[in-house]
Design a protein around this motif. Structure first.
Motif, PDB file in Angstrom:
ATOM      1  N   LYS A   1       1.106   4.098  -2.962  1.00 17.63           N
ATOM      2  CA  LYS A   1       0.839   5.524  -2.705  1.00 17.63           C
ATOM      3  C   LYS A   1       2.010   6.386  -3.178  1.00 17.63           C
ATOM      4  O   LYS A   1       1.813   7.468  -3.721  1.00 17.63           O
ATOM      5  CB  LYS A   1       0.574   5.720  -1.209  1.00 17.63           C
ATOM      6  CG  LYS A   1       0.229   7.109  -0.813  1.00 17.63           C
ATOM      7  CD  LYS A   1      -1.227   7.387  -1.012  1.00 17.63           C
ATOM      8  CE  LYS A   1      -1.536   8.757  -0.422  1.00 17.63           C
ATOM      9  NZ  LYS A   1      -2.903   9.058  -0.367  1.00 17.63           N
ATOM     10  N   GLU A   2       3.237   5.894  -2.996  1.00 18.93           N
ATOM     11  CA  GLU A   2       4.419   6.617  -3.482  1.00 18.93           C
ATOM     12  C   GLU A   2       4.407   6.692  -5.004  1.00 18.93           C
ATOM     13  O   GLU A   2       4.723   7.720  -5.587  1.00 18.93           O
ATOM     14  CB  GLU A   2       5.696   5.924  -3.034  1.00 18.93           C
ATOM     15  CG  GLU A   2       6.018   6.067  -1.574  1.00 18.93           C
ATOM     16  CD  GLU A   2       7.225   5.241  -1.161  1.00 18.93           C
ATOM     17  OE1 GLU A   2       7.992   4.787  -2.028  1.00 18.93           O
ATOM     18  OE2 GLU A   2       7.395   5.034   0.052  1.00 18.93           O
ATOM     19  N   GLN A   3       4.077   5.589  -5.646  1.00 19.48           N
ATOM     20  CA  GLN A   3       4.075   5.511  -7.108  1.00 19.48           C
ATOM     21  C   GLN A   3       2.959   6.354  -7.710  1.00 19.48           C
ATOM     22  O   GLN A   3       3.162   7.046  -8.691  1.00 19.48           O
ATOM     23  CB  GLN A   3       3.928   4.056  -7.547  1.00 19.48           C
ATOM     24  CG  GLN A   3       3.852   3.854  -9.053  1.00 19.48           C
ATOM     25  CD  GLN A   3       5.156   4.133  -9.755  1.00 19.48           C
ATOM     26  OE1 GLN A   3       6.230   3.979  -9.184  1.00 19.48           O
ATOM     27  NE2 GLN A   3       5.070   4.560 -10.997  1.00 19.48           N
ATOM     28  N   TRP A   4       1.774   6.262  -7.134  1.00 19.71           N
ATOM     29  CA  TRP A   4       0.601   6.951  -7.662  1.00 19.71           C
ATOM     30  C   TRP A   4       0.016   7.835  -6.566  1.00 19.71           C
ATOM     31  O   TRP A   4      -0.933   7.462  -5.881  1.00 19.71           O
ATOM     32  CB  TRP A   4      -0.442   5.945  -8.158  1.00 19.71           C
ATOM     33  CG  TRP A   4       0.060   5.112  -9.285  1.00 19.71           C
ATOM     34  CD1 TRP A   4       0.255   5.512 -10.576  1.00 19.71           C
ATOM     35  CD2 TRP A   4       0.464   3.747  -9.242  1.00 19.71           C
ATOM     36  NE1 TRP A   4       0.751   4.476 -11.322  1.00 19.71           N
ATOM     37  CE2 TRP A   4       0.893   3.380 -10.527  1.00 19.71           C
ATOM     38  CE3 TRP A   4       0.502   2.784  -8.230  1.00 19.71           C
ATOM     39  CZ2 TRP A   4       1.345   2.102 -10.827  1.00 19.71           C
ATOM     40  CZ3 TRP A   4       0.960   1.519  -8.534  1.00 19.71           C
ATOM     41  CH2 TRP A   4       1.375   1.190  -9.823  1.00 19.71           C
ATOM     42  N   GLY A   5       0.581   9.008  -6.414  1.00 22.02           N
ATOM     43  CA  GLY A   5       0.195   9.921  -5.345  1.00 22.02           C
ATOM     44  C   GLY A   5      -1.249  10.387  -5.389  1.00 22.02           C
ATOM     45  O   GLY A   5      -1.777  10.859  -4.389  1.00 22.02           O
TER      46      GLY A   5
ATOM     47  N   TRP B   1       5.534  -1.573 -12.468  1.00 20.97           N
ATOM     48  CA  TRP B   1       5.720  -1.396 -11.019  1.00 20.97           C
ATOM     49  C   TRP B   1       6.003  -2.736 -10.353  1.00 20.97           C
ATOM     50  O   TRP B   1       6.909  -2.847  -9.526  1.00 20.97           O
ATOM     51  CB  TRP B   1       4.447  -0.735 -10.464  1.00 20.97           C
ATOM     52  CG  TRP B   1       4.431  -0.480  -9.000  1.00 20.97           C
ATOM     53  CD1 TRP B   1       5.198   0.409  -8.311  1.00 20.97           C
ATOM     54  CD2 TRP B   1       3.553  -1.074  -8.040  1.00 20.97           C
ATOM     55  NE1 TRP B   1       4.839   0.393  -6.972  1.00 20.97           N
ATOM     56  CE2 TRP B   1       3.829  -0.508  -6.786  1.00 20.97           C
ATOM     57  CE3 TRP B   1       2.551  -2.025  -8.132  1.00 20.97           C
ATOM     58  CZ2 TRP B   1       3.167  -0.860  -5.637  1.00 20.97           C
ATOM     59  CZ3 TRP B   1       1.871  -2.375  -6.982  1.00 20.97           C
ATOM     60  CH2 TRP B   1       2.165  -1.801  -5.751  1.00 20.97           C
TER      61      TRP B   1
ATOM     62  N   ASP C   1      -6.349   7.319   0.411  1.00 20.98           N
ATOM     63  CA  ASP C   1      -6.392   6.223   1.378  1.00 20.98           C
ATOM     64  C   ASP C   1      -7.654   5.390   1.175  1.00 20.98           C
ATOM     65  O   ASP C   1      -7.630   4.173   1.334  1.00 20.98           O
ATOM     66  CB  ASP C   1      -6.325   6.763   2.809  1.00 20.98           C
ATOM     67  CG  ASP C   1      -4.947   7.332   3.143  1.00 20.98           C
ATOM     68  OD1 ASP C   1      -3.957   6.912   2.513  1.00 20.98           O
ATOM     69  OD2 ASP C   1      -4.870   8.181   4.036  1.00 20.98           O
TER      70      ASP C   1
ATOM     71  N   LYS D   1       0.816  -1.217   0.000  1.00 22.59           N
ATOM     72  CA  LYS D   1       0.000   0.000   0.000  1.00 22.59           C
ATOM     73  C   LYS D   1       0.848   1.265   0.000  1.00 22.59           C
ATOM     74  O   LYS D   1       0.590   2.181  -0.771  1.00 22.59           O
ATOM     75  CB  LYS D   1      -0.945   0.033   1.203  1.00 22.59           C
ATOM     76  CG  LYS D   1      -2.150  -0.790   1.032  1.00 22.59           C
ATOM     77  CD  LYS D   1      -3.276  -0.520   2.024  1.00 22.59           C
ATOM     78  CE  LYS D   1      -2.904  -0.380   3.451  1.00 22.59           C
ATOM     79  NZ  LYS D   1      -4.097  -0.355   4.331  1.00 22.59           N
ATOM     80  N   GLY D   2       1.833   1.317   0.859  1.00 26.16           N
ATOM     81  CA  GLY D   2       2.686   2.499   0.931  1.00 26.16           C
ATOM     82  C   GLY D   2       3.446   2.739  -0.360  1.00 26.16           C
ATOM     83  O   GLY D   2       3.565   3.876  -0.818  1.00 26.16           O
ATOM     84  N   LYS D   3       3.912   1.672  -0.949  1.00 29.19           N
ATOM     85  CA  LYS D   3       4.654   1.805  -2.210  1.00 29.19           C
ATOM     86  C   LYS D   3       3.731   2.222  -3.345  1.00 29.19           C
ATOM     87  O   LYS D   3       4.132   2.982  -4.222  1.00 29.19           O
ATOM     88  CB  LYS D   3       5.373   0.504  -2.534  1.00 29.19           C
ATOM     89  CG  LYS D   3       6.495   0.218  -1.556  1.00 29.19           C
ATOM     90  CD  LYS D   3       7.241  -1.032  -1.895  1.00 29.19           C
ATOM     91  CE  LYS D   3       8.340  -1.262  -0.869  1.00 29.19           C
ATOM     92  NZ  LYS D   3       9.245  -2.333  -1.244  1.00 29.19           N
TER      93      LYS D   3
END
Length: 66
Positions: free
Chosen positions: A18-22, A61, A26, A14-16
């Motif tokens: 979010k980093e990839q696709w800002g 990704w 949530d 999930k965190g990655k």
């Protein structure tokens, strides 16, 4: 990565994602719940790109080792 692996690793991914696709919220990440096809759909929706392009981005990704 198969769909079971993707779903099983979702908490870590999930965190990655979010980093990839800002632009993913949530709430988006909660709805996705480790379903790869849902991720592709949300990327497509948030970025206004074709499904094929979103699929390519998610595949790239995954290949980068997430």
């Amino acid at each position: 990565m198969n769909s079971d692996q993707f779903a099983g690793n979702w908490k870590q991914l999930k965190g990655k994602a979010k980093e990839q696709w800002g632009k993913l919220t949530d709430d988006d990440l909660t709805v996705i719940e480790g379903k790869r096809d849902q991720l592709v759909g949300r990327v497509q929706e948030r970025y206004g790109i074709a499904k094929e392009k979103a699929e390519e981005e998610v595949s790239a990704w995954e290949k980068r080792g997430l």
